[in-house]
Design a protein around this motif. Structure first.
Motif, PDB file in Angstrom:
ATOM      1  N   ARG A 172       0.869  -1.335   0.271  1.00  0.00           N
ATOM      2  CA  ARG A 172      -0.277  -0.353   0.186  1.00  0.00           C
ATOM      3  C   ARG A 172       0.884   1.305  -0.308  1.00  0.00           C
ATOM      4  O   ARG A 172       0.338   2.378  -0.763  1.00  0.00           O
ATOM      5  N   LEU A 218     -10.831   4.020   5.688  1.00  0.00           N
ATOM      6  CA  LEU A 218     -10.648   2.314   5.312  1.00  0.00           C
ATOM      7  C   LEU A 218      -9.504   1.971   5.385  1.00  0.00           C
ATOM      8  O   LEU A 218     -10.191   0.397   6.301  1.00  0.00           O
ATOM      9  N   HIS A 219      -9.091   1.598   4.934  1.00  0.00           N
ATOM     10  CA  HIS A 219      -8.223   0.594   4.896  1.00  0.00           C
ATOM     11  C   HIS A 219      -6.936   0.391   5.740  1.00  0.00           C
ATOM     12  O   HIS A 219      -6.989  -0.223   6.067  1.00  0.00           O
ATOM     13  N   TRP A 258      -8.611  -1.649   8.146  1.00  0.00           N
ATOM     14  CA  TRP A 258      -8.783  -2.669   7.881  1.00  0.00           C
ATOM     15  C   TRP A 258      -7.117  -3.055   8.292  1.00  0.00           C
ATOM     16  O   TRP A 258      -7.262  -4.036   8.737  1.00  0.00           O
ATOM     17  N   TYR A 280      -5.182 -14.859  -2.844  1.00  0.00           N
ATOM     18  CA  TYR A 280      -4.943 -14.057  -2.925  1.00  0.00           C
ATOM     19  C   TYR A 280      -3.864 -13.346  -3.678  1.00  0.00           C
ATOM     20  O   TYR A 280      -3.278 -12.095  -4.369  1.00  0.00           O
ATOM     21  N   TYR A 326     -10.929  -1.949  -9.113  1.00  0.00           N
ATOM     22  CA  TYR A 326     -12.155  -2.084  -7.349  1.00  0.00           C
ATOM     23  C   TYR A 326     -12.641  -3.680  -7.613  1.00  0.00           C
ATOM     24  O   TYR A 326     -13.043  -4.001  -6.630  1.00  0.00           O
ATOM     25  N   VAL A 359     -10.037  -4.948  -5.248  1.00  0.00           N
ATOM     26  CA  VAL A 359     -10.326  -4.157  -3.989  1.00  0.00           C
ATOM     27  C   VAL A 359     -11.325  -5.737  -3.348  1.00  0.00           C
ATOM     28  O   VAL A 359     -11.618  -5.508  -1.846  1.00  0.00           O
ATOM     29  N   GLU A 408     -10.688  -8.439  -2.272  1.00  0.00           N
ATOM     30  CA  GLU A 408      -9.615  -8.645  -1.299  1.00  0.00           C
ATOM     31  C   GLU A 408      -9.837  -8.132   0.155  1.00  0.00           C
ATOM     32  O   GLU A 408      -9.474  -8.645   0.918  1.00  0.00           O
ATOM     33  N   MET A 409     -10.891  -7.244   0.178  1.00  0.00           N
ATOM     34  CA  MET A 409     -11.005  -6.516   1.395  1.00  0.00           C
ATOM     35  C   MET A 409     -11.264  -7.759   2.707  1.00  0.00           C
ATOM     36  O   MET A 409     -11.265  -8.209   3.225  1.00  0.00           O
ATOM     37  N   PHE A 467     -16.023  -5.020   6.626  1.00  0.00           N
ATOM     38  CA  PHE A 467     -15.311  -4.455   6.219  1.00  0.00           C
ATOM     39  C   PHE A 467     -15.421  -4.461   4.129  1.00  0.00           C
ATOM     40  O   PHE A 467     -15.378  -3.666   3.555  1.00  0.00           O
ATOM     41  N   GLY A 468     -16.015  -5.893   4.028  1.00  0.00           N
ATOM     42  CA  GLY A 468     -16.540  -5.493   2.832  1.00  0.00           C
ATOM     43  C   GLY A 468     -17.702  -4.475   2.160  1.00  0.00           C
ATOM     44  O   GLY A 468     -17.907  -4.424   1.476  1.00  0.00           O
ATOM     45  N   ASN A 520     -16.728  -1.097   2.218  1.00  0.00           N
ATOM     46  CA  ASN A 520     -15.797  -0.991   1.183  1.00  0.00           C
ATOM     47  C   ASN A 520     -16.857  -0.697  -0.595  1.00  0.00           C
ATOM     48  O   ASN A 520     -16.091  -0.015  -1.299  1.00  0.00           O
TER      49      ASN A 520
END
Length: 182
Positions: free
Chosen positions: A17, A50-51, A54, A76, A120, A123, A126-127, A143-144, A147
């Motif tokens: 990140r 948010l990230h 997370w 992943y 998008y 992500v 991934e989240m 978080f899903g 997001n």
């Protein structure tokens, strides 16, 4: 070492990140020098929050020594290959912000030939995937959902901002932009 795998994975995510933010900022600056303009800057801090939350929540709640979920880690890893392909496809146009240069056509290379927002999608998968891999399904759900809600808002803003560029001819000379100004 096997007991520390969750922390090694999360360390990788943090480093990834940070690199992405640096690359994005480099590209943002270059695009702004090329008559770029930022759209929807007001919601950008929500993505950072948010990230950050997370990653922080996963670091806080993960238990060392949990079993290694090889299938989820394989998914992943595949997502990371897709992420690199997506970023490389946009090259100097890829940012974490919505930056548009109105007189340049959109890039339709790589996964962008197939869909408008592949990053998008990556992500969005991934989240929730990483918390599930770490044995934290409630974080995956939380978080899903957060997001997806933020992405729906952002996509609406981005599609509006990029609408004018969708109509430009892909073969215009300005479509071949060599990259950031030096």
């Amino acid at each position: 070492m096997i007991m520390l795998w969750p922390y090694l994975l999360l360390g990788f995510v943090v480093i990834q990140r940070i690199i992405e933010l640096a690359w994005s900022e480099r590209n943002r600056r270059a695009l702004m020098l090329r008559r770029g303009r930022e759209i929807g800057a007001g919601h950008y801090p929500l993505f950072i929050l948010l990230h950050g939350a997370w990653i922080g929540a996963m670091l806080l709640f993960v238990q060392p020594g949990i079993p290694v979920p090889w299938i989820l880690l394989g998914v992943y890893a595949l997502l990371q290959v897709m992420r690199v392909w997506t970023i490389a496809s946009l090259g100097a146009f890829w940012t974490t912000r919505i930056i548009t240069v109105d007189d340049l056509p959109l890039r339709r290379r790589g996964p962008y030939r197939l869909m408008r927002h592949p990053n998008y999608l990556i992500v969005a998968i991934e989240m929730p995937l990483l918390p599930c891999a770490l044995g934290l399904p409630w974080l995956a759900l939380l978080f899903g959902v957060l997001n997806i809600a933020l992405l729906v808002y952002r996509i609406r803003i981005e599609d509006g901002a990029l609408g004018i560029r969708r109509s430009l001819n892909e073969t215009a000379p300005s479509a071949v932009w060599p990259g950031p100004a030096r």
